[in-house]
Design a protein around this motif. Structure first.
Motif, mmCIF file in Angstrom:
data_model
loop_
_atom_site.group_PDB
_atom_site.id
_atom_site.type_symbol
_atom_site.label_atom_id
_atom_site.label_comp_id
_atom_site.label_asym_id
_atom_site.label_seq_id
_atom_site.Cartn_x
_atom_site.Cartn_y
_atom_site.Cartn_z
ATOM 1 N N GLN A 173 0.579 100.469 -40.639
ATOM 2 C CA GLN A 173 -0.375 101.186 -39.803
ATOM 3 C C GLN A 173 0.207 101.353 -38.411
ATOM 4 O OE1 GLN A 173 -4.006 98.856 -40.122
ATOM 5 N NE2 GLN A 173 -5.006 100.646 -41.006
ATOM 6 N N PRO A 174 -0.073 102.493 -37.736
ATOM 7 C CA PRO A 174 0.370 102.648 -36.348
ATOM 8 C C PRO A 174 -0.228 101.543 -35.485
ATOM 9 C CG PRO A 174 -0.468 104.720 -37.253
ATOM 10 C CD PRO A 174 -0.798 103.664 -38.245
ATOM 11 N N ARG A 175 0.588 100.982 -34.610
ATOM 12 C CA ARG A 175 0.127 99.903 -33.738
ATOM 13 C C ARG A 175 -0.179 100.478 -32.355
ATOM 14 N NH1 ARG A 175 4.508 97.614 -36.251
ATOM 15 N NH2 ARG A 175 5.782 97.946 -34.404
ATOM 16 N N ASP A 233 2.599 103.224 -31.066
ATOM 17 C CA ASP A 233 3.318 104.098 -31.995
ATOM 18 C C ASP A 233 2.602 105.434 -32.127
ATOM 19 O OD1 ASP A 233 4.901 101.934 -32.396
ATOM 20 O OD2 ASP A 233 4.000 101.359 -34.311
ATOM 21 N N ARG A 234 3.392 106.490 -32.378
ATOM 22 C CA ARG A 234 2.778 107.776 -32.667
ATOM 23 C C ARG A 234 2.159 107.722 -34.064
ATOM 24 N NH1 ARG A 234 6.913 112.367 -30.201
ATOM 25 N NH2 ARG A 234 7.297 111.314 -28.219
ATOM 26 N N GLY A 235 1.027 108.354 -34.237
ATOM 27 C CA GLY A 235 0.384 108.319 -35.539
ATOM 28 C C GLY A 235 -1.106 108.582 -35.483
ATOM 29 N N VAL A 291 -11.638 99.076 -32.018
ATOM 30 C CA VAL A 291 -11.067 98.758 -30.716
ATOM 31 C C VAL A 291 -11.310 97.289 -30.379
ATOM 32 C CG1 VAL A 291 -11.083 99.335 -28.256
ATOM 33 C CG2 VAL A 291 -11.473 101.133 -29.954
ATOM 34 N N GLY A 292 -10.257 96.603 -29.940
ATOM 35 C CA GLY A 292 -10.385 95.234 -29.455
ATOM 36 C C GLY A 292 -10.509 94.211 -30.563
ATOM 37 N N VAL A 337 -5.813 98.187 -31.137
ATOM 38 C CA VAL A 337 -6.618 99.327 -31.570
ATOM 39 C C VAL A 337 -6.092 99.731 -32.943
ATOM 40 C CG1 VAL A 337 -7.278 101.709 -31.102
ATOM 41 C CG2 VAL A 337 -7.025 100.093 -29.207
ATOM 42 N N VAL A 338 -6.961 99.728 -33.949
ATOM 43 C CA VAL A 338 -6.539 99.962 -35.331
ATOM 44 C C VAL A 338 -7.167 101.249 -35.847
ATOM 45 C CG1 VAL A 338 -6.506 99.034 -37.678
ATOM 46 C CG2 VAL A 338 -6.394 97.481 -35.711
#
Length: 589
Positions: free
Chosen positions: A3-5, A21-23, A32-33, A66-67
């Protein structure tokens, strides 16, 4: 797949800047958080992005994760929505209360539907059947009033390869398995996900040719709204916007009501929840909540979620429309939604337009109201979404941007008047500033279902009210005593129309809801008295003699004295008019 980080870089109220990361993609849903607050990506710039957070951001700090969820903001649609109350991002508030008490705990990500409840499911397809978008594959009774119909979603077709046994199933259990033309396997359940900002597809948009019957005389008679149309109710504080919307939600002939409290006071939503639970639907005698969904994003809830709540309500309304139901969506109020847009826009440092609202205010309002309509569904049935949006201009100033932009996208305008509200005249819809562009389109329906006399009678009432307005300007200057008798008659008849017809008591058992045939009979009696009185004053007989018979006061009370199912009692009023006219004529022979 990694997953983008992303991590938090900066925080500005509900707006969070993130880098990594871009994504991330525009409109992606993110957590978030450390608490996993729900958010949505609103801008992307290389390795940086801006997230609109739908919960209180107090306590967030730079460096927290942030996921991405890899999909747009979406809600789960299925049986169990009816009778429920949700927040702006479709979390069930009854479950929230059980888990966190009277306040919503941050990061409480709950499914919209009860995933443990079992529904008695009937399957409508068998192995080997060919299905396409809109094909009915399962159904279950959601409430005593509404059968929930599960349809193959848009963009999916193929052959059925497996079918579950009929009987009790949860919303997460697979019911039907099908293989598409590319050999891919898809599983259909009772529930489905849908992005809230994307309008649900339909087969065809149909012309609006029938009214949404509300039982409110000033609306049904003078300013009707078409089923599948859009209306605005602007008015200052205390003018009765919420009261009018509650009446429409209770009595309109929609199959399903979606009541959206967007930025309004919590006590108004509480009142709606309590009243709708106690009231009986006039058609079925079942509790009104059995066909109602409440969405509460009140003034003390996060502002960002207020912006999402209107799309949540509209998506739910479209979902039931696709089953072939007629849905009425009450949005109270779009001004609070626009204020949320303004606050978020300011946090994003966008260039403001008129009165600080974002430059895209008009296009956002258009996106919302244009999702209303009368349609042919993918299944081939007819369904509709009728939108009635309250507007709360500060100080009752209808020239402000939200009201003016709303008028561009609605065809019915019910302008509320503070003076009428303070005089206890409800609904406080001003008959001089309001209008309906549906009236001519609906005339064939009124002619067929109510009678060819209905529209001419409406025109006569409107004409008398307009003439009264012109005469009152003269009365203010020189007084009513110097007017000729025919003009005094216009003022007296218009007063009867205002008090005896347009004014309606929401708390009176008979007057709260009035069917169209009773509305027509009331208009005919008023106009019969006007025609008879006009003949009398044309022969130089003073109007005061007719007023002395008490017939005007008697007609003003008929709305309380004739039950909706006993209209033969109007014959007594008809005879009373004849008797009063005869008495005056005999006295002046």
């Amino acid at each position: 797949m990694n997953q983008p980080r992303y991590t938090i870089h900066g925080i500005n109220g509900p707006v969070v800047k993130v880098t990594g990361d871009r994504g991330l993609a525009m409109m992606d849903m993110v957590h978030v958080g450390e608490e996993g607050l729900i958010g949505e990506v609103v801008s992307v710039d290389r390795d940086a992005a801006t997230v609109q957070v739908y919960e209180d951001t107090a306590g967030l700090k730079p460096g927290q994760p942030v996921v991405s969820q890899g999909a747009p903001m979406a809600i789960t649609l299925g049986p169990g929505l009816l009778t429920n109350i949700f927040d702006g991002i479709a979390r069930p508030l009854k479950v929230v209360q059980d888990l966190s008490g009277p306040f919503i705990r941050r990061g409480l990500n709950l499914p919209s539907l009860d995933e443990s409840r079992q529904w008695e499911v009937t399957l409508h397809v068998k192995v080997g059947d060919r299905v396409s978008p809109g094909t009915l594959y399962a159904s279950c009774p959601e409430t005593p009033l509404i059968v929930h119909r599960c349809l193959v979603p848009a963009g999916l077709s193929g052959s059925v390869t497996a079918v579950a046994q009929p009987g009790p199933h949860t919303v997460t259990e697979p019911l039907v398995e099908l293989t598409d033309d590319h050999g891919r396997t898809h599983t259909l359940k009772l529930a489905q996900r849908w992005p809230i900002r994307t309008a649900r597809p339909m087969a065809e948009r149909l012309p609006i040719d029938r009214p949404l019957v509300t039982g409110q005389r000033i609306i049904d008679t003078l300013f009707p709204i078409g089923k599948g149309g859009a209306a605005a109710i602007p008015g200052p504080f205390g003018a009765g916007k919420t009261m009018t919307q509650h009446q429409l939600a209770k009595w309109s002939d929609a199959d399903i009501i979606v009541y959206l409290g967007c930025g309004e006071r919590g006590n108004e939503m509480t009142q709606a929840l309590e009243e709708f639970s106690e009231l009986l639907d006039p058609k079925s005698q079942q509790p009104l909540m059995n066909r109602t969904i409440l969405i509460a994003n009140t003034s003390n809830m996060p502002v960002a979620a207020r912006e999402a709540s209107v799309y949540t309500g509209m998506t739910i309304a479209e979902y039931y429309r696709d089953m072939g139901y007629h849905v009425a969506l009450m949005a109270d109020s779009t001004s609070r939604w626009a204020e949320a847009l303004r606050e978020i826009s300011g946090r994003l440092e966008e260039m403001p337009a008129e009165e600080g609202f974002p430059a895209y205010l008009a296009s956002r309002l258009a996106e919302f109201y244009e999702r209303a309509g009368y349609v042919r569904t993918l299944e081939g049935k007819e369904g509709s979404v009728t939108v009635i949006g309250a507007v709360s201009p500060q100080g009752g100033d209808f020239s402000e941007p939200v009201t003016q932009n709303t008028k561009r996208y609605v065809r019915t305008f019910w302008g509320l008047d503070r003076a009428l509200a303070y005089a206890r005249h409800f609904p406080s819809i001003n008959w001089l500033t309001s209008y309906s562009e549906y009236a001519d389109d609906l005339r064939p329906w009124y002619d067929e279902h109510v009678g060819p006399e209905f529209v001419p009678a409406r025109h006569q009432l409107s004409h008398l009210l307009l003439k009264e307005s012109e005469l009152m300007e003269i009365v203010k200057l020189i007084g009513a005593d110097v007017l000729p008798e025919d003009q005094k008659l216009i003022i007296e008849t218009a007063k009867l129309i205002r008090v005896g017809f347009l004014q309606q008591n929401a708390y009176h058992a008979i007057d709260t809801y009035v069917p169209l045939d009773k509305q027509l009979k009331m208009m005919q009696l008023i106009l019969k008295l006007y025609a008879g009185a006009k003949d009398i004053v044309s022969r130089a007989i003073p109007l005061s003699q007719l007023k002395a018979t008490g017939i005007f006061e008697s007609l003003a009370k008929m709305k309380y004295e004739v039950p909706n199912d006993q209209q033969e009692k109007f014959a007594a009023y008809d005879q009373a008019i004849d008797a009063a006219l005869r008495q005056v004529n005999e006295a002046n022979r």
